[in-house]
Design an enzyme around this catalytic site. Structure first.
Site, PDB file in Angstrom:
ATOM      1  CG  PHE A  59      -0.926 -30.056   4.854  1.00  0.00           C
ATOM      2  CD1 PHE A  59      -2.049 -30.171   5.687  1.00  0.00           C
ATOM      3  CD2 PHE A  59      -0.268 -31.310   5.086  1.00  0.00           C
ATOM      4  CE1 PHE A  59      -2.501 -31.178   6.732  1.00  0.00           C
ATOM      5  CE2 PHE A  59      -0.646 -32.379   6.018  1.00  0.00           C
ATOM      6  CZ  PHE A  59      -2.084 -32.215   6.653  1.00  0.00           C
ATOM      7  CE  LYS A 104      -0.946   5.231   8.296  1.00  0.00           C
ATOM      8  NZ  LYS A 104      -1.343   4.092   8.781  1.00  0.00           N
ATOM      9  CG  ASN A 124       3.776   3.870  10.146  1.00  0.00           C
ATOM     10  OD1 ASN A 124       2.743   3.183  10.655  1.00  0.00           O
ATOM     11  ND2 ASN A 124       3.609   4.077   8.765  1.00  0.00           N
ATOM     12  CD  GLU A 176       2.317 -26.209   5.341  1.00  0.00           C
ATOM     13  OE1 GLU A 176       2.259 -25.185   6.032  1.00  0.00           O
ATOM     14  OE2 GLU A 176       2.614 -27.344   5.678  1.00  0.00           O
ATOM     15  CG  HIS A 182      -0.235  -0.100   2.464  1.00  0.00           C
ATOM     16  ND1 HIS A 182       0.048  -1.383   2.984  1.00  0.00           N
ATOM     17  CD2 HIS A 182       0.025   0.617   3.482  1.00  0.00           C
ATOM     18  CE1 HIS A 182       0.931  -1.159   4.008  1.00  0.00           C
ATOM     19  NE2 HIS A 182       0.677  -0.006   4.472  1.00  0.00           N
TER      20      HIS A 182
END
Lengths: 577, 577
Positions: free
Chosen positions: B348, B206, B144, B323, B36
């Site tokens: 799995f 932030k 942050n 996994e 993001h």
């Protein structure tokens, strides 16, 4: 055999569990996170007098309760294990329940294998247990150093595990797991007051006590060549029993108050996002049912579970960005008869898919909500778009899959989810959609709504594509084509009667979904048509190309699931193209 | 904005990446695990001269390469991020590739958010990176303290993260992430010799530099009210560029030798488990293709990837029971043009479903193998039985789903998987099955085989149910019913021509699968029949009830997917029942 000494001492006075009353609220909980140690667990049940020798010898046989890995068809088993790394996170859920929901002083004991310490979910559990101050949780790690194929990454390096656990904020105890005095001392220490959870790291030997296998590789899960010799080495045939302690505190679990109240009402023609109706509906449901609890993966301002949090803070659990721990905690809570609603972006529920799968094996009753479904979310792009959730959630045993299109429908489905057995999943949308149902309309799981009648062709949608289907029906009406529009809000179970009628009464069916073509709404329709021998032309519209960013309308158009695409498909069906 | 200082200093001399030659083998890799932060990543590309202002301003617009979260449609992006906690495990895969496969001295830099440190997959990465001595990996954590909805569990407690990282075996550096000298010193230290990975824990704010949002909650992902004021605060409109350093070492990636050789041959009428044929076939493929590598989740003696390990140890990666890290590592390896085959029990692989979903967004080319499919595994019980894998894997964008029934077919599909674009999945069985195809038979992805001809009814199976279908055809033949049997080994893409012919030429179709009824082989058949307007009665046989333990034959019978059940369904279709 590596954990037999650990469990023998636990059963002898430490575990407080009335095997004759397995659902007694004050009972301790014993979770075998290493579910493949089922022979040890069942031997414990035998030693405690809960099962007899005859049943013990049905192990792994057809029809036996003593399956290869433990499941809750045994009343002393809270949850199914066998997919490694799940028992400890579920134990965190049970311990959270003991402290914050049941408010009872039971302990949760979790036996872990050292191989499963490689699963990230174990470390989500370590973090959350310490963060939540779960002094009622004891993890016992059977460090036998040998996995299925070879040695673990860390062998007998107990200090490695201890350093990580300490860094997470756990009390750590390192012992020789075959020294009975050390084991007793460890349990004594683990049950003294503390401000958080305790882990006992026990150095053990796989196959302890039987020379043919002890501490040897390549013996995992294989029968002994000479079982009689092994029994002899272990002390010969005996009939050991143990008197397991009863819970110290009798009494019922805590109950929260629920003053009652109405579900939210939305006026026809207004707009609201179904995710917001979820939050408002769940808040109201919390007023009506004291057993409803909510969990969220740090997106409560997007899923609107924050509305439940603000109204019922004592029943809300912030699980941060740890979806596996979130689902595991929900599984633990429902094992104590609470009704969890766990929410995050639908795309991120895929992070916990193995936990949802195992929850079905656990016969769990719980509710999931996934928001931000499909390309209709718009600009955030494909990583945030759930386009496989209908398929994956339909393929969960006994699941319910719902996909509402308006606020009233969303809110009214919530009480039914809370009443339903099994795992129910609600898919919601990011953007606001028009309210098309009056607040007094009722919706059944397994139902559908014919929102527009017509005899020429049938359009089947749900969620955002229901609204596109209605718009397509308008376009077709301008051309003199009368389209029937079905709101298939219950994708599983699906309303076979209404679909069969549509197949019989109209010239074809167009299904449309904001989802990949595989395993979703369209396949649900095809399945029921096949099962009812309804032979009718069907066009399935779904998302085929990987989307990017864009406005919702641009992406719906690009995917070929907007009103224009639906109308075009309908024309093709009618023309036999 | 919290990580802008960190990235500015990184670009100014530390990162060694030739933006004009993004596929240069010696380039460093920069992964934004916090996807993001895409505006920052794209701004870095702009500052480096890789994109211009005009393109930068297409951010999140329809058709732009600059999607809401980064994807590899940008040549400087190795993998898609945006589902948190995945970039660091992929970075581990890239760093493993640099050390063991490419054998080039590039560095892998991963920018992590602090919120995503709650994901267990991050700690799988921490464990594996240290275990593998990845001194070419640097994680930069942008602490942050503020997540999407509120403060993280640990706020600005850098020591908490450092203690965990240290316990895993990482070198840790704690800094003020807005102090340029401290950042420079941290990168200097991170690039001095070490025996393992380094994490830079940076305390940041932030929204740094803009008073209206700096260090304030509830600003996540929201546009600024007054962007002009913010630009002014940040120093006004400028056109900053940076000369990014070029890789120090030119040259190609290492190549392994591959002497060639034949795929394994199995004689007609012998028996072999398809999982074993996978291992033998993969070993042979490793002799033919130097780019093939294998990974396994600590079950290589069950999946038989151990055969590849023993023959090609330098190209085998033991990922232990993690996994998610296994799939992420495979994604990292394929980003450098290696061809990974990752294997574990099919059940799995569900643990890594979000990683597989994101791998598709990454346009990854990789091969997955899931063994021990369905109730046919027998005694181990439902936790070990994949019964949802066909549905979940079909619902991966662009995926290939294969389910062979014999050894020759299995081995011959492997080279095609290695050639195929996208994510291909091979489902294998635990028990031995008869070899029904000669070694010289060829199999195409998207094909099928009519293994027995007949005009009365069609039976469609794959894997174990293909053998049950053949036995059902024998039963029906005794009654004078000539059943056509189709081996639908390619479940996706599916052979529409052969299925349409069967629909046209026989009186009905029975599909049978060792899988839940939703989203698997039966739905694949219904989908293609609908798409080709083939109106024919279809009966779908699948597993409906939750199985327990038992012998394979007992469980196939109980599920109603054995030969007798298939023959019965065929009779019902023929009788129009």
């Amino acid at each position: 055999m590596s954990a037999a000494d650990l469990m023998a001492v636990l059963l002898d006075g430490r575990l407080r569990l009335d095997f004759s009353r397995p659902h007694e609220p004050g009972n301790d909980h014993l979770v075998f996170s290493k579910g493949h140690a089922s022979p040890l667990l069942y031997s414990c049940f035998k030693a405690a007098g809960a099962i007899d020798d005859t049943e013990l010898l049905t192990f792994r046989k057809f029809g036996s309760r003593l399956e290869g890995h433990p499941t809750p068809i045994l009343p002393w088993v809270d949850v199914a294990t066998g997919s490694l790394g799940q028992g400890l996170p579920v134990g965190v859920g049970l311990a959270l329940t003991g402290k914050r929901l049941d408010q009872l002083p039971y302990r949760v004991w979790v036996l872990c294998g050292d191989s499963e310490m490689a699963e990230g979910s174990i470390w989500e559990a370590f973090e959350h247990a310490a963060y939540s101050g779960l002094d009622n949780l004891v993890a016992i790690v059977d460090v036998n150093r040998l996995g299925q194929t070879g040695e673990t990454m860390h062998g007998w390096d107990l200090d490695y595990y201890a350093a990580k656990a300490k860094a997470c904020g756990w009390r750590t105890i390192e012992i020789d797991g075959h020294d009975l005095e050390q084991i007793e001392a460890a349990y004594d220490q683990a049950t003294t007051p503390s401000d958080g959870p305790t882990v006992i790291l026990a150095r053990t030997k796989k196959g302890k006590g039987v020379g043919a296998v002890e501490d040897l590789p390549d013996k995992h899960g294989k029968p002994l060549d000479d079982p009689d010799q092994a029994i002899e080495e272990l002390g010969g045939v005996r009939d050991l029993t143990v008197e397991v302690a009863k819970p110290t505190v009798e009494g019922a679990a805590h109950e929260f108050s629920a003053p009652g109240g109405e579900l939210p009402h939305y006026d026809l023609g207004t707009e609201i996002a179904t995710r917001k109706a979820y939050g408002e509906g769940l808040r109201a449901l919390g007023n009506r049912r004291p057993d409803v609890v909510a969990l969220d993966g740090e997106v409560s301002n997007s899923t609107f579970s924050a509305l439940f949090r603000d109204a019922h803070p004592e029943r809300y659990f912030e699980m941060y960005i740890a979806e596996q721990q979130m689902i595991a905690a929900a599984v633990g809570m429902q094992a104590r008869n609470w009704r969890p609603f766990a929410s995050t972006f639908a795309a991120f529920l895929s992070r916990a898919y193995d936990f949802v799968r195992m929850a079905a094996v656990s016969r769990a009753n719980m509710c999931l909500m996934g928001s931000h479904a499909g390309v209709a979310i718009g600009e955030d792009g494909p990583s945030q778009m759930a386009l496989e959730d209908l398929a994956s959630m339909r393929a969960v045993h006994g699941s319910i899959v719902l996909y509402p299109c308006d606020g009233n429908q969303t809110a009214r489905l919530l009480p039914q989810m809370a009443d339903a057995d099994g795992i129910s999943y609600l898919r919601t949308s990011r953007g606001a959609t028009p309210v098309i149902y009056p607040p007094e309309e009722s919706f059944e799981i397994g139902g559908s709504k014919v929102v527009r009648d017509g005899g020429d062709i049938t359009l089947v949608g749900a969620g955002v594509t229901l609204h596109e289907s209605l718009r397509a029906a308008d376009l077709l009406a301008e051309e003199g084509v009368q389209a029937r529009v079905i709101d298939l809000y219950s994708v599983k179970p699906v309303d076979s009667v209404t679909l069969r009628e549509a197949a019989a009464q109209t010239g074809g069916i167009v299904t449309v979904e904001d989802h990949w073509p595989e395993g979703g709404l369209g396949d649900a329709v095809l399945d029921v048509l096949a099962a009812t021998d309804s032979l009718v032309p069907v066009r399935k519209l779904a998302v085929h190309a990987l989307p990017g960013s864009g406005k919702p309308a641009e992406l719906l158009q690009q995917a070929g699931i907007d009103a224009e695409a639906i109308a075009k498909a309908a024309r093709q069906v009618l023309q036999g193209a």
